[in-house]
Design a protein around this motif. Structure first.
Motif, PDB file in Angstrom:
ATOM      1  N   LEU A 158       0.788  -1.184  -0.054  1.00 17.03           N
ATOM      2  CA  LEU A 158      -0.002  -0.070   0.038  1.00 17.03           C
ATOM      3  C   LEU A 158       0.896   1.248   0.054  1.00 17.03           C
ATOM      4  O   LEU A 158       0.674   2.290  -0.693  1.00 17.03           O
ATOM      5  N   VAL A 159       1.948   1.350   0.763  1.00 14.52           N
ATOM      6  CA  VAL A 159       2.807   2.379   0.718  1.00 14.52           C
ATOM      7  C   VAL A 159       3.439   2.510  -0.514  1.00 14.52           C
ATOM      8  O   VAL A 159       3.634   3.819  -0.955  1.00 14.52           O
ATOM      9  N   GLY A 160       3.852   1.341  -0.962  1.00 15.36           N
ATOM     10  CA  GLY A 160       4.639   1.379  -2.463  1.00 15.36           C
ATOM     11  C   GLY A 160       3.583   1.861  -3.567  1.00 15.36           C
ATOM     12  O   GLY A 160       4.101   2.553  -4.418  1.00 15.36           O
ATOM     13  N   GLY A 161       2.488   1.333  -3.357  1.00 10.66           N
ATOM     14  CA  GLY A 161       1.428   1.773  -4.188  1.00 10.66           C
ATOM     15  C   GLY A 161       1.149   3.442  -4.285  1.00 10.66           C
ATOM     16  O   GLY A 161       1.033   4.112  -5.446  1.00 10.66           O
ATOM     17  N   VAL A 162       0.939   3.976  -3.133  1.00  6.28           N
ATOM     18  CA  VAL A 162       0.809   5.235  -3.046  1.00  6.28           C
ATOM     19  C   VAL A 162       1.907   6.048  -3.501  1.00  6.28           C
ATOM     20  O   VAL A 162       1.716   7.070  -4.111  1.00  6.28           O
ATOM     21  N   SER A 163       3.249   5.672  -3.055  1.00  2.58           N
ATOM     22  CA  SER A 163       4.340   6.204  -3.437  1.00  2.58           C
ATOM     23  C   SER A 163       4.563   6.241  -4.955  1.00  2.58           C
ATOM     24  O   SER A 163       4.751   7.138  -5.757  1.00  2.58           O
ATOM     25  N   GLY A 164       4.276   5.227  -5.533  1.00  5.84           N
ATOM     26  CA  GLY A 164       4.321   4.961  -6.908  1.00  5.84           C
ATOM     27  C   GLY A 164       3.263   5.800  -7.948  1.00  5.84           C
ATOM     28  O   GLY A 164       3.606   6.287  -8.894  1.00  5.84           O
ATOM     29  N   LEU A 165       2.248   6.324  -7.385  1.00  8.16           N
ATOM     30  CA  LEU A 165       1.321   7.141  -7.905  1.00  8.16           C
ATOM     31  C   LEU A 165       1.924   8.440  -7.866  1.00  8.16           C
ATOM     32  O   LEU A 165       1.683   9.305  -9.232  1.00  8.16           O
ATOM     33  N   GLY A 171       0.997   4.179 -17.736  1.00  9.70           N
ATOM     34  CA  GLY A 171       1.434   2.868 -17.530  1.00  9.70           C
ATOM     35  C   GLY A 171       1.684   2.678 -16.034  1.00  9.70           C
ATOM     36  O   GLY A 171       1.412   1.738 -15.214  1.00  9.70           O
ATOM     37  N   PHE A 172       2.397   3.568 -15.452  1.00 12.87           N
ATOM     38  CA  PHE A 172       3.017   3.416 -14.151  1.00 12.87           C
ATOM     39  C   PHE A 172       2.066   3.773 -13.355  1.00 12.87           C
ATOM     40  O   PHE A 172       1.775   3.191 -12.206  1.00 12.87           O
ATOM     41  N   GLY A 173       1.083   4.633 -13.406  1.00 16.28           N
ATOM     42  CA  GLY A 173       0.115   5.055 -12.788  1.00 16.28           C
ATOM     43  C   GLY A 173      -1.082   3.771 -12.459  1.00 16.28           C
ATOM     44  O   GLY A 173      -1.491   3.718 -11.470  1.00 16.28           O
TER      45      GLY A 173
END
Length: 211
Positions: A90-97, A112-114
């Motif tokens: 979840l932390v990785g996903g939010v920071s990935g956004l 793509g990354f979003g």
């Protein structure tokens, strides 16, 4: 893991995850060297450090969630590793956004990354929710999908050096890889779920517990 094929596959996933996670943890060292392409990301600081730490932790823990012996013999350990894995995702996903928004490779790469970050978040929320409800067969399906996207950190780094070897320019290759790093992973995951029968297996009726 009941077959030679599945055991071999698990070790390949584990070794790939271990290597990339160990390599990515370098971002957490004092004064890390950030490659120019990553440093150009408008959201690189602080999100690259948050993302690297969280995604690397998810990579390390993910393969252990699929060991049936741990689930059956050490359920508390499985649940605690699962909690840590999901929080890291979840932390990785939010920071990935945030990193996707700051990507300088153009709108297709940002999308793509979003999309990867958003789908990663959805898969982990679903996995957590189903485990809380005691729907463990469905929970395992979503964990397979989750790790398919977590493993994008590995496939991304496989494709990046291959592209110039095949004569592709970096920018168009990078745009394509923003999708290739994870969409084929999900396709393989769905094929596995169909072949293993996990898609149609009904969830046993159990008392909900924390994952």
């Amino acid at each position: 893991m009941t077959s030679k094929f599945s055991t071999t596959s698990w070790w390949l996933l584990m070794l790939g995850s271990l290597f990339i996670a160990g390599f990515s943890y370098r971002y957490l060292a004092p004064h890390p060297m950030i490659p120019p392409g990553i440093a150009a990301n408008l959201m690189a600081k602080p999100w690259i450090f948050v993302h690297a730490g969280a995604a690397s932790t998810a990579l390390l823990l993910g393969p252990f969630q699929f060991i049936a012996r741990i689930r059956s013999k050490r359920p508390k350990l499985h649940r605690w590793m699962g909690r840590t894995y999901v929080v890291a995702c979840l932390v990785g996903g939010v920071s990935g956004l945030f990193l996707a928004v700051g990507c300088t490779a153009g709108p297709v790469a940002r999308m793509g990354f979003g999309s990867l970050a958003a789908c990663w978040l959805i898969a982990n929320v679903q996995a957590w929710r189903l485990a809380m409800a005691g729907r463990y067969a469905e929970h395992r399906r979503w964990m397979v999908r989750s790790f398919a996207m977590t493993f994008a950190a590995v496939t991304l780094r496989i494709y990046l050096p291959i592209a110039p070897m095949l004569g592709y320019d970096f920018l168009p290759a990078y745009v394509a890889i923003s999708w290739l790093a994870w969409v084929p992973n999900l396709m393989v995951a769905e094929l596995y779920l169909n072949r293993a029968g996990l898609r149609r297996r009904p969830s046993p009726s159990r008392t909900p517990v924390a994952p």
